[in-house]
Write a protein that holds these residues in place. Structure first.
Motif, PDB file in Angstrom:
ATOM      1  N   PRO A  85       0.703  -1.381   0.027  1.00  0.00           N
ATOM      2  CA  PRO A  85       0.047   0.651   0.006  1.00  0.00           C
ATOM      3  C   PRO A  85       0.993   1.634  -0.023  1.00  0.00           C
ATOM      4  O   PRO A  85       1.932   0.831  -0.141  1.00  0.00           O
ATOM      5  CB  PRO A  85      -0.489  -0.332   1.407  1.00  0.00           C
TER       6      PRO A  85
ATOM      7  N   SER B 128      -4.248   3.907  -4.018  1.00  0.00           N
ATOM      8  CA  SER B 128      -3.561   3.062  -4.012  1.00  0.00           C
ATOM      9  C   SER B 128      -3.134   2.668  -5.428  1.00  0.00           C
ATOM     10  O   SER B 128      -2.661   3.787  -5.891  1.00  0.00           O
ATOM     11  CB  SER B 128      -5.554   2.039  -4.883  1.00  0.00           C
TER      12      SER B 128
ATOM     13  N   SER C 234      -6.981  -0.487  -1.704  1.00  0.00           N
ATOM     14  CA  SER C 234      -6.903   1.152  -1.191  1.00  0.00           C
ATOM     15  C   SER C 234      -7.110   1.254   0.076  1.00  0.00           C
ATOM     16  O   SER C 234      -7.280   0.223   0.735  1.00  0.00           O
ATOM     17  CB  SER C 234      -8.104   1.559  -2.770  1.00  0.00           C
TER      18      SER C 234
END
Length: 210
Positions: free
Chosen positions: A116, A191, A203
Motif C-alpha cells: 500500500p 491505491s 486501496s
C-alpha cells in the motif's frame, strides 16, 4: 429453448425448463429461472436496496474498478464488477432497509498484494488534490507501480479519478477536480497498480477533505 453445443455430448446453452445454462469464462454455469410470486421479505428488500446503493455508488467508475479488481478476477469465473460488489457490499454499507447508505471509510476501489501507500496524505491545492506518500527504496521492483486516485462528492455524487497516475517512486501526484467539487466535502482514496496491470494493492481511505 436450450441448444446442444458440440452435439449430443456437448454442453447445453439456453433455457431448459426452469433452468438457464450458459458458459462463463470457460465454465458451464446452470442457474434456476423459477418465478417466486410471494411478496419480498424484509431481508430480501434489504438485499435489493444494498445492491441498488452500491451499484449507484459505482456508476461512472467502471474503468477505475476494472483496473483495481481485474488482477484478482483473473483465473476465476468472476469479473471486476462482481468482485467490487463482493468486497464492498458486506463491508462498506451501513443501516438497514429502508435506510441503507455507503460507509465511506470502508469502501475499497482495488484489491491485491502490492504494497500500500506508505504514510499517504492529501490536501487541496490550487491545481486540485495533492497526494503525497513516502518512497520505500528497499522495494525497487515496486517503484514503477502507478498510483490510482479517487475523490467522491457524496452530496452531488460527482467524482474525479485517475486509474494510472504518477509512478510510486515520484512520491506525489495531483488529481484535478472540477470547480463545483471544491465547494463540498470529498471522500478520498489511494491505491497502486503495477505498470503491467497484473497486480494491485488494497486501496486506502484517506478521509474527508473539506
Amino acid at each position: 429453448m436450450g441448444k446442444l453445443k458440440n452435439g449430443i455430448l456437448g454442453g447445453v446453452s439456453g433455457k431448459v425448463g426452469t433452468v438457464i445454462c450458459y458458459d462463463l469464462n470457460g465454465q458451464e454455469i446452470i442457474r434456476s429461472n423459477g418465478k417466486n410470486n410471494n411478496p419480498p421479505t424484509i431481508k430480501q428488500l434489504n438485499n435489493y436496496q444494498q445492491m441498488k446503493v452500491i451499484n449507484e455508488f459505482f456508476t461512472g467508475m467502471a474503468q477505475l474498478l476494472k483496473t483495481g479488481f481485474d488482477p484478482e478476477a483473473r483465473g476465476t469465473t468472476k469479473n471486476y464488477q462482481n468482485l467490487a460488489v463482493e468486497y464492498n457490499k458486506p463491508n462498506a454499507l451501513k443501516g438497514y432497509f429502508p435506510d441503507v447508505e455507503i460507509d465511506y471509510p470502508k469502501i475499497i476501489i482495488s484489491a491485491g498484494n502490492l504494497s500500500p501507500a506508505f504514510n499517504p496524505t492529501v490536501e487541496m491545492v490550487a491545481e486540485g488534490l495533492k497526494f503525497n506518500w513516502d518512497v520505500q527504496h528497499n522495494i525497487p521492483w515496486e517503484n514503477s507501480d502507478r498510483v490510482m486516485l479517487l475523490a467522491y462528492a457524496p452530496n452531488s455524487k460527482e467524482m474525479s479519478f485517475n486509474k494510472s497516475g504518477a509512478q510510486r517512486i515520484e512520491g506525489c501526484d495531483i488529481l484535478k477536480v472540477i470547480p463545483s467539487m471544491r465547494n463540498e466535502p470529498l471522500e478520498v482514496y489511494i491505491s497502486f497498480v503495477s505498470d503491467d496491470r497484473l497486480r494491485a494493492s488494497n486501496s486506502q481511505y484517506l478521509g474527508m477533505v473539506v
